[in-house]
Write a protein that holds these residues in place. Sequence first.
Motif, PDB file in Angstrom:
ATOM      1  N   GLU A 115      -7.052  -0.300  -4.503  1.00  0.00           N
ATOM      2  CA  GLU A 115      -6.328   0.465  -3.885  1.00  0.00           C
ATOM      3  C   GLU A 115      -5.372   1.336  -4.753  1.00  0.00           C
ATOM      4  O   GLU A 115      -4.653   0.879  -5.468  1.00  0.00           O
ATOM      5  CB  GLU A 115      -5.433  -0.182  -2.720  1.00  0.00           C
ATOM      6  N   ASP A 172      -3.201   3.683  -3.963  1.00  0.00           N
ATOM      7  CA  ASP A 172      -1.711   3.973  -3.350  1.00  0.00           C
ATOM      8  C   ASP A 172      -1.317   2.818  -3.266  1.00  0.00           C
ATOM      9  O   ASP A 172      -1.409   1.656  -2.772  1.00  0.00           O
ATOM     10  CB  ASP A 172      -2.159   4.562  -1.634  1.00  0.00           C
ATOM     11  N   GLU A 173       0.036   2.879  -3.922  1.00  0.00           N
ATOM     12  CA  GLU A 173       0.948   1.726  -4.287  1.00  0.00           C
ATOM     13  C   GLU A 173       1.341   0.918  -2.904  1.00  0.00           C
ATOM     14  O   GLU A 173       1.607  -0.287  -2.602  1.00  0.00           O
ATOM     15  CB  GLU A 173       2.247   2.078  -4.889  1.00  0.00           C
ATOM     16  N   ILE A 174       1.888   1.657  -1.741  1.00  0.00           N
ATOM     17  CA  ILE A 174       2.065   1.237  -0.255  1.00  0.00           C
ATOM     18  C   ILE A 174       1.043   0.447   0.249  1.00  0.00           C
ATOM     19  O   ILE A 174       1.326  -0.714   0.649  1.00  0.00           O
ATOM     20  CB  ILE A 174       2.549   2.512   0.482  1.00  0.00           C
ATOM     21  N   LYS A 175      -0.286   1.168   0.137  1.00  0.00           N
ATOM     22  CA  LYS A 175      -1.312   0.450   0.730  1.00  0.00           C
ATOM     23  C   LYS A 175      -1.651  -0.911  -0.163  1.00  0.00           C
ATOM     24  O   LYS A 175      -2.005  -1.818   0.363  1.00  0.00           O
ATOM     25  CB  LYS A 175      -2.532   1.500   0.641  1.00  0.00           C
ATOM     26  N   LYS A 176      -1.563  -0.886  -1.303  1.00  0.00           N
ATOM     27  CA  LYS A 176      -1.864  -1.868  -2.336  1.00  0.00           C
ATOM     28  C   LYS A 176      -1.029  -2.884  -1.898  1.00  0.00           C
ATOM     29  O   LYS A 176      -1.458  -4.283  -1.629  1.00  0.00           O
ATOM     30  CB  LYS A 176      -1.771  -1.349  -3.743  1.00  0.00           C
ATOM     31  N   ASN A 177       0.295  -2.708  -1.688  1.00  0.00           N
ATOM     32  CA  ASN A 177       1.149  -3.861  -1.381  1.00  0.00           C
ATOM     33  C   ASN A 177       1.089  -4.631   0.293  1.00  0.00           C
ATOM     34  O   ASN A 177       1.155  -5.601   0.145  1.00  0.00           O
ATOM     35  CB  ASN A 177       2.573  -3.271  -1.324  1.00  0.00           C
ATOM     36  N   TRP A 178       0.278  -3.708   1.050  1.00  0.00           N
ATOM     37  CA  TRP A 178       0.242  -4.227   2.284  1.00  0.00           C
ATOM     38  C   TRP A 178      -1.008  -4.952   2.246  1.00  0.00           C
ATOM     39  O   TRP A 178      -1.111  -5.990   2.939  1.00  0.00           O
ATOM     40  CB  TRP A 178      -0.054  -2.898   3.301  1.00  0.00           C
ATOM     41  N   TYR A 179      -2.018  -4.403   1.397  1.00  0.00           N
ATOM     42  CA  TYR A 179      -3.218  -5.290   1.371  1.00  0.00           C
ATOM     43  C   TYR A 179      -2.976  -6.564   0.611  1.00  0.00           C
ATOM     44  O   TYR A 179      -3.461  -7.609   0.950  1.00  0.00           O
ATOM     45  CB  TYR A 179      -4.433  -4.762   0.744  1.00  0.00           C
ATOM     46  N   ASN A 180      -2.012  -6.655  -0.262  1.00  0.00           N
ATOM     47  CA  ASN A 180      -1.611  -8.076  -1.014  1.00  0.00           C
ATOM     48  C   ASN A 180      -0.983  -8.849   0.269  1.00  0.00           C
ATOM     49  O   ASN A 180      -1.210  -9.946   0.037  1.00  0.00           O
ATOM     50  CB  ASN A 180      -0.847  -7.481  -2.054  1.00  0.00           C
TER      51      ASN A 180
END
Length: 70
Positions: free
Chosen positions: A38, A40-48
């Motif tokens: 991902e 996008d940093e925000i989406k990446k954090n959400w997936y994490n």
Amino acid sequence: MLGVIKMDEKKVLKPIDEILADPWQVDIQELFKSFVNEPDEIKKNWYNALYTYVLQKRQEDIINRPGFII
């Protein structure tokens, strides 16, 4: 003036509720791939966060099984 996009919460929340309800029904490898790929940093954090939650719930299930010994 910018238009406001209104999302139907029921369509968004139902899949999340399903993921949280039974972590064994989630393809954890797909979650990890989504996290890694991902941009996008925000989406990446959400997936994490979602990946970590599912992994933790699975570990708790295994540890709480009768006869589990470390």
